[in-house]
Design an enzyme around this catalytic site. Structure first.
Site, PDB file in Angstrom:
ATOM      1  N   SER A 124       0.830  -1.204   0.000  1.00  0.00           N
ATOM      2  CA  SER A 124       0.000   0.000   0.000  1.00  0.00           C
ATOM      3  C   SER A 124       0.865   1.254   0.000  1.00  0.00           C
ATOM      4  O   SER A 124       1.951   1.286   0.599  1.00  0.00           O
ATOM      5  CB  SER A 124      -0.896   0.006   1.240  1.00  0.00           C
ATOM      6  OG  SER A 124      -1.516   1.261   1.414  1.00  0.00           O
ATOM      7  N   TYR A 148      -2.280  -0.093  10.377  1.00  0.00           N
ATOM      8  CA  TYR A 148      -2.466  -0.756   9.086  1.00  0.00           C
ATOM      9  C   TYR A 148      -1.240  -0.576   8.200  1.00  0.00           C
ATOM     10  O   TYR A 148      -0.689  -1.541   7.657  1.00  0.00           O
ATOM     11  CB  TYR A 148      -3.699  -0.206   8.369  1.00  0.00           C
ATOM     12  CG  TYR A 148      -3.736  -0.567   6.901  1.00  0.00           C
ATOM     13  CD1 TYR A 148      -3.988  -1.874   6.502  1.00  0.00           C
ATOM     14  CD2 TYR A 148      -3.489   0.392   5.919  1.00  0.00           C
ATOM     15  CE1 TYR A 148      -4.001  -2.226   5.151  1.00  0.00           C
ATOM     16  CE2 TYR A 148      -3.509   0.059   4.580  1.00  0.00           C
ATOM     17  CZ  TYR A 148      -3.755  -1.248   4.203  1.00  0.00           C
ATOM     18  OH  TYR A 148      -3.748  -1.586   2.870  1.00  0.00           O
ATOM     19  N   LYS A 152       1.803  -3.376   6.686  1.00  0.00           N
ATOM     20  CA  LYS A 152       2.279  -3.525   5.308  1.00  0.00           C
ATOM     21  C   LYS A 152       3.794  -3.320   5.235  1.00  0.00           C
ATOM     22  O   LYS A 152       4.505  -4.051   4.523  1.00  0.00           O
ATOM     23  CB  LYS A 152       1.572  -2.517   4.397  1.00  0.00           C
ATOM     24  CG  LYS A 152       0.082  -2.784   4.207  1.00  0.00           C
ATOM     25  CD  LYS A 152      -0.167  -4.101   3.502  1.00  0.00           C
ATOM     26  CE  LYS A 152      -1.631  -4.305   3.173  1.00  0.00           C
ATOM     27  NZ  LYS A 152      -1.899  -5.601   2.516  1.00  0.00           N
TER      28      LYS A 152
END
Length: 337
Positions: A124, A148, A152
């Site tokens: 991402s 989040y 990643k």
């Protein structure tokens, strides 16, 4: 030989399944259906005229995943599975670390056990955090600002370490910008379960009259109209990027990162205006306070993907809006219809 897609029933996963089937690949999908529906895969098979194998399995269930690797001769894995809401990751960090990181560790251990060393990873652009320069290049310092994004980033580091330790591994790390749109057929699209984390599902729901008003988070950014600027990419372009990355990892080794974006930014108000033109619907909106952590401008430099993957985004913002509205119009309740 088969390609395994973890999380392959989701928004990006289902579109990638369709592109792979149309390219002649044999695919196997593992998905726990926590944020997806099996109807998506049924429609993928109808659109392609080809079949796939589906297993309802969770990455944290080592035994279930091991059975999939044992049952099929897997050549490569496209790893989509994971939780993806920035907001929810702040509220539930342990759940995000457990699902996204532990799940990936289990997957990598099983790949190693079954001698499968080709992976395309769904990363991402959130790992760039508050990038100091745009367009953003892959060598920009990485600085995730929420759990989040950190999951990643941590997974990217794990996969790089794995590749460095064993030169037989081949890994593409695909850093998405803002996926949107739907398949032009209107048969598959974005149907989030519960919390909507992307702007387009909100926008289409407002246009359809299911939600009263769209919240625009801030109009005081240093941009042309004061709203945040983002790089929106059509999900079909994104899916085709996975096919190109898969072709690369099968023929090479090493680990490398690629931005998947258009290279152009659009403001929130530009997105709304374009959607209204393409749909013929009015989208009432209200400006509310900025969200913590949101940046003013973020868009990709996609030159590396163009040079090394022979990939570039082809669809316009008009395409994204028209296709998203076609999906919404034909499926007012999503796959539940």
């Amino acid at each position: 030989m088969s390609i395994l897609l973890t999380g392959g029933a989701g928004f990006i996963g289902s579109h990638t399944c369709l592109e792979l089937l149309q390219e002649g690949y044999d695919i196997v999908v593992a998905d726990n259906l926590s944020n997806s529906k099996p109807e998506a895969l049924k429609r993928v098979q109808e659109l392609s005229g080809k079949s796939l194998r589906f297993y309802q399995a969770d990455l944290l269930d080592r035994e279930a995943m091991d059975r999939i690797f044992t049952a099929h001769k897997i050549e490569a894995v496209i790893h989509f599975a994971g939780l993806k809401s920035v907001e929810q990751s702040v509220k539930h960090p342990l759940e995000y670390y457990r699902t996204n990181i532990t799940g990936t560790l289990i997957l990598c251990e099983l790949m190693q056990k079954h001698n499968v060393k080709n992976m395309v990873f769904s990363s991402s652009a959130t790992i760039y955090g508050n990038a100091k320069r745009v367009p953003i290049r892959e060598n920009e310092p990485l600085q995730a600002t929420n759990p989040y994004g950190r999951t990643k980033l941590i997974v990217e580091e794990i996969l790089r370490d794995l590749s460095a330790a064993d030169p037989e591994w081949s890994i593409s790390l695909l850093r998405y910008f803002n996926p949107t749109g739907a398949h032009p057929s209107g048969r598959i699209g974005e149907d989030p379960t519960g919390l909507r984390t992307n702007i387009m599902p909100y926008l289409t729901q407002v246009a359809a009259g299911h939600i009263d008003i769209l919240n625009v988070f801030g109009d005081d950014y240093p941009t042309a109209d004061g709203t945040g600027v983002r790089d929106y990419i059509h999900v079909v372009d994104l899916a085709r990027g996975h096919v190109k990355a898969l072709q690369k990892v099968i023929r090479t080794t090493g680990a490398d990162a690629y931005n998947l974006g258009t290279g152009r930014g659009y403001s929130v108000l530009e997105l709304i205006d374009t959607f209204e033109r393409m749909s013929g619907r009015s989208v009432p909106y209200q400006v509310v306070n900025r969200r913590p952590g949101d940046v003013a401008v973020s868009y990709a430099d996609p030159q590396k993907a163009s040079a090394e993957l022979d990939w570039r985004a082809e669809k316009t913002l008009e395409d994204m809006c028209a296709d998203a509205w076609r999906w919404q119009s034909g499926n007012p309740q999503g796959y539940s219809d």
